[in-house]
Every structure is written in C-alpha cells, then in structure tokens.
Scaffold this motif. Structure first.
Motif, PDB file in Angstrom:
ATOM      1  N   ALA A  41       0.840  -1.213   0.000  1.00 16.44           N
ATOM      2  CA  ALA A  41       0.000   0.000   0.000  1.00 16.44           C
ATOM      3  C   ALA A  41       0.871   1.258   0.000  1.00 16.44           C
ATOM      4  O   ALA A  41       0.567   2.234  -0.707  1.00 16.44           O
ATOM      5  N   VAL A  42       1.950   1.245   0.757  1.00 18.80           N
ATOM      6  CA  VAL A  42       2.861   2.408   0.790  1.00 18.80           C
ATOM      7  C   VAL A  42       3.571   2.553  -0.555  1.00 18.80           C
ATOM      8  O   VAL A  42       3.740   3.671  -1.066  1.00 18.80           O
ATOM      9  N   TYR A  43       3.961   1.425  -1.140  1.00 19.87           N
ATOM     10  CA  TYR A  43       4.666   1.452  -2.437  1.00 19.87           C
ATOM     11  C   TYR A  43       3.821   2.157  -3.499  1.00 19.87           C
ATOM     12  O   TYR A  43       4.329   2.965  -4.288  1.00 19.87           O
ATOM     13  N   VAL A  44       2.534   1.835  -3.506  1.00 18.01           N
ATOM     14  CA  VAL A  44       1.637   2.425  -4.519  1.00 18.01           C
ATOM     15  C   VAL A  44       1.570   3.946  -4.370  1.00 18.01           C
ATOM     16  O   VAL A  44       1.583   4.685  -5.357  1.00 18.01           O
ATOM     17  N   GLN A  45       1.523   4.433  -3.141  1.00 15.18           N
ATOM     18  CA  GLN A  45       1.458   5.878  -2.937  1.00 15.18           C
ATOM     19  C   GLN A  45       2.802   6.542  -3.229  1.00 15.18           C
ATOM     20  O   GLN A  45       2.859   7.699  -3.638  1.00 15.18           O
ATOM     21  N   LEU A  46       3.876   5.796  -3.033  1.00 14.28           N
ATOM     22  CA  LEU A  46       5.217   6.337  -3.263  1.00 14.28           C
ATOM     23  C   LEU A  46       5.511   6.464  -4.753  1.00 14.28           C
ATOM     24  O   LEU A  46       6.032   7.487  -5.213  1.00 14.28           O
ATOM     25  N   PHE A  47       5.144   5.434  -5.534  1.00 15.98           N
ATOM     26  CA  PHE A  47       5.473   5.433  -6.963  1.00 15.98           C
ATOM     27  C   PHE A  47       4.263   5.725  -7.858  1.00 15.98           C
ATOM     28  O   PHE A  47       4.428   5.896  -9.065  1.00 15.98           O
ATOM     29  N   LEU A  48       3.065   5.711  -7.297  1.00 14.16           N
ATOM     30  CA  LEU A  48       1.826   6.036  -8.017  1.00 14.16           C
ATOM     31  C   LEU A  48       1.586   5.114  -9.217  1.00 14.16           C
ATOM     32  O   LEU A  48       0.928   5.494 -10.180  1.00 14.16           O
ATOM     33  N   TYR A  49       2.141   3.938  -9.167  1.00 12.43           N
ATOM     34  CA  TYR A  49       1.949   2.997 -10.284  1.00 12.43           C
ATOM     35  C   TYR A  49       2.184   1.571  -9.793  1.00 12.43           C
ATOM     36  O   TYR A  49       3.043   1.333  -8.947  1.00 12.43           O
ATOM     37  N   VAL A  50       1.422   0.662 -10.332  1.00 13.79           N
ATOM     38  CA  VAL A  50       1.653  -0.763 -10.042  1.00 13.79           C
ATOM     39  C   VAL A  50       1.232  -1.577 -11.260  1.00 13.79           C
ATOM     40  O   VAL A  50       0.268  -1.234 -11.951  1.00 13.79           O
ATOM     41  N   ASP A  51       1.992  -2.596 -11.568  1.00  8.97           N
ATOM     42  CA  ASP A  51       1.596  -3.540 -12.625  1.00  8.97           C
ATOM     43  C   ASP A  51       1.904  -4.964 -12.140  1.00  8.97           C
ATOM     44  O   ASP A  51       2.563  -5.138 -11.098  1.00  8.97           O
ATOM     45  N   PRO A  52       1.439  -5.988 -12.850  1.00 12.44           N
ATOM     46  CA  PRO A  52       1.609  -7.367 -12.345  1.00 12.44           C
ATOM     47  C   PRO A  52       3.063  -7.753 -12.120  1.00 12.44           C
ATOM     48  O   PRO A  52       3.381  -8.474 -11.172  1.00 12.44           O
ATOM     49  N   GLY A  53       3.949  -7.295 -12.991  1.00 15.01           N
ATOM     50  CA  GLY A  53       5.365  -7.647 -12.857  1.00 15.01           C
ATOM     51  C   GLY A  53       5.986  -7.059 -11.602  1.00 15.01           C
ATOM     52  O   GLY A  53       6.795  -7.717 -10.926  1.00 15.01           O
ATOM     53  N   ILE A  54       5.615  -5.828 -11.278  1.00 15.09           N
ATOM     54  CA  ILE A  54       6.140  -5.192 -10.058  1.00 15.09           C
ATOM     55  C   ILE A  54       5.519  -5.843  -8.830  1.00 15.09           C
ATOM     56  O   ILE A  54       6.214  -6.184  -7.868  1.00 15.09           O
TER      57      ILE A  54
END
Length: 324
Positions: free
Chosen positions: A221-234
């Motif tokens: 959850a923190v990662y998403v707010q930090l980078f503002l992006y998520v995909d299946p590979g990440i």
C-alpha cells in the motif's frame, strides 16, 4: 543495552535526517532502504522466527498494492483506509495460503515452491482482469497531501516508513519475549518436539503467515502511494520476493535488527553494483543471487551474527588479558 532503548536511539538518529540531508538522491536512497527493511521484517516474522522460507512474498505485497490502488481508483476510497484494507486483504490471502499449505503438512522447499507458485498465479490473474489494469497496470492519481498518504516531498514518506519500521521493530522485540514467539520458535527448531510439548504447529504457523502477509500487504500500500503505479510484474514478480527474503538473510535471520542491517547493506551494495556495472537489466538479481550464496555459505547468521562474533572475540580477549 536493552532492545527498546536501541530502537529509540535508532529512531532518534534517523528522525532529523530529512531536515539535514539536502540531496534528493540520498533521501530517496534512505527512504527505499527503510521500505525494504519494513518488507524484510514481514518476511523475517515467518521465515526467521517461524522457519517457513517463503519464495513468494510478493503474493502478499502485490495483494496489498492492488487492493489499495483498485479501491482508490475505482471507488475513491482514501489511501489510509486502503492501507488498513490492504493489511486485511493480504492477511486473508495469507490465511488461505497457510490453511492450504500447512493443513497438508508441506514444509521446507515444498512450502517455498508453493508460495512461489501462488505469487505466479496471482500475477497471471492481475494480468488478465480489466479492473487491475491487466498488463498495462494502474496509475494512481496524484493528490498531494498527508490525508491521501501522498506527501509533497520524500521526507513525508521517509518519516512514514521510519514509523512503520520502528513499530515493526517493537513488534518483533515483543514477539521474542511473548508466549506466541516462544511457540513459533519452538516450531521452527523442531515441529514434532513442539507438538509433543503441547504446541499446535498448524495454528502457530497460520497466525504467523497471517501477520507476515498483513505487514507485507501494507508495504504494498505504501509502495503504490510512493510510486503512483503498479503492474503485475512489479506487484507479483520475483524481484520483490527476492528483496523480501534477502534483506533478513543478509542482516540476520530471526533477529530484531537483522532486516534493517540487511536493507541498508543490500542497497549500498546494489548502488556500488550500478556504479561499477551500469544499469544492465537483471543485473541486480544476479548480484543478489551471488550474495545469497555467499551469505549462506560463509555467514549463515548474517551481519548481525558477524557483530556478535566480533563482540564475543573482544570479550574473550579482554577476559584473556584479565587472567594474564
């Protein structure tokens, strides 16, 4: 020195750093080191204290990341609420995984491979559904503000992650002294002997994987707010699983400060690797693999064990000098 005092000193030393460091690069470096220390603490709970080596902790990380991103984008749910729900969702995935795996007595390499397989299944699922953005991934809208867990500078994320790491350190210290921690370590050392002493290995390991999954989910959850992006590979890729397990192995398995030591050491080595070899794709995984082999062969107790060894030698020399 008692562990809580060391944790307090650790927090007090790191707390003013964003006000003192002017370099955006070094502040980002420290923030990421804290992030991986936090993720490593999640793995350490299950692998270090429980002896259950997971190769697919991205399963929980990715679930937390996607849970927050989907809730925020599709339903406009606040990121802090998403943070809590990410912990719940990843904890439930941990419960389901643990129930399936531990119920049938899978241990060791079988457990490791099953977690890896589950992470891969979730990666394929995230790649297939429209609401997860399929292969394109999800872009989280930028809404700067602490109320949305999106800080205008890296300092906000640094302090947030420092608070999470300190909370995890305190939790791990509590675990070492709690009855549940004793049961968990007994299962790690000898499951059959622990059962003979009245410990329920299934429930103990199940609780450990739920707690570990919930912590890893909040890291997502923190990662998403930090980078503002998520995909299946990440989210579900092997890179995040490798980072999660390597940090405590390098720092010291089943220790309070092992993941913190490992995260800072690993990222220092990775940075040196980038300077020497450039940004070749996949190079970091090769470097991490070599490190993992070297640590297992020559330093099984990690950097924390090396410190203990040096401290023991120092005491032995002092004792020898006194006797002389």
């Amino acid at each position: 020195m008692r562990t809580p005092w060391v944790i307090l000193i650790f927090a007090l030393v790191l707390l003013p750093l964003p006000l003192l460091i002017r370099s955006e690069f070094w502040l980002t470096w420290l923030t990421l080191a804290l992030f991986y220390a936090y993720l490593g603490q999640a793995w350490n709970l299950l692998g270090g204290y429980g002896g259950q080596f997971s190769f697919g902790h991205a399963l929980f990380f990715g679930t937390g990341a996607y849970c927050t991103a989907v809730l925020q984008i599709q339903f406009g749910i606040n990121a802090w609420a998403g943070f809590v729900l990410a912990a719940v969702a990843a904890g439930l995935v941990g419960a389901a995984t643990g129930w399936l795996v531990f119920r049938y007595g899978l241990r060791g390499s079988y457990f490791a491979l099953v977690t890896l397989a589950f992470a891969e299944v979730f990666r394929i699922l995230a790649n297939s559904f429209a609401f997860t953005g399929a292969g394109v991934g999800l872009l989280v809208p930028l809404k700067p503000g602490a109320w949305q867990m999106q800080f205008e500078t890296k300092a906000g994320f640094f302090w947030l992650l420092l608070a999470l790491v300190v909370a995890c350190l305190l939790f791990t210290w509590w675990l070492q002294n709690a009855r549940f921690g004793a049961r968990l370590m007994a299962v790690r050392e000898n499951e059959d002997a622990a059962r003979a002493l009245g410990v329920d290995p299934f429930n103990t390991k199940l609780l450990a994987i739920i707690a570990s999954g919930a912590i890893a989910g909040t890291a997502g959850a923190v990662y998403v707010q930090l980078f503002l992006y998520v995909d299946p590979g990440i989210a579900y890729g092997p890179s995040m699983s490798v980072e999660a397990l390597l940090v405590p192995i390098i720092g010291g398995l089943g220790t309070v400060f092992g993941p913190v030591l490992g995260a800072f050491a690993l990222h220092a080595i990775a940075e040196i690797g980038r300077l020497v070899f450039g940004e070749a794709p996949g190079l970091n995984l090769v470097l991490y693999g070599v490190l993992l082999v070297l640590m297992v062969l020559f330093l099984p107790n990690g950097l924390f064990g090396l410190g203990r060894f040096g401290f023991g030698l120092q005491r032995r020399f002092k004792r020898g000098g006194t006797h002389a």
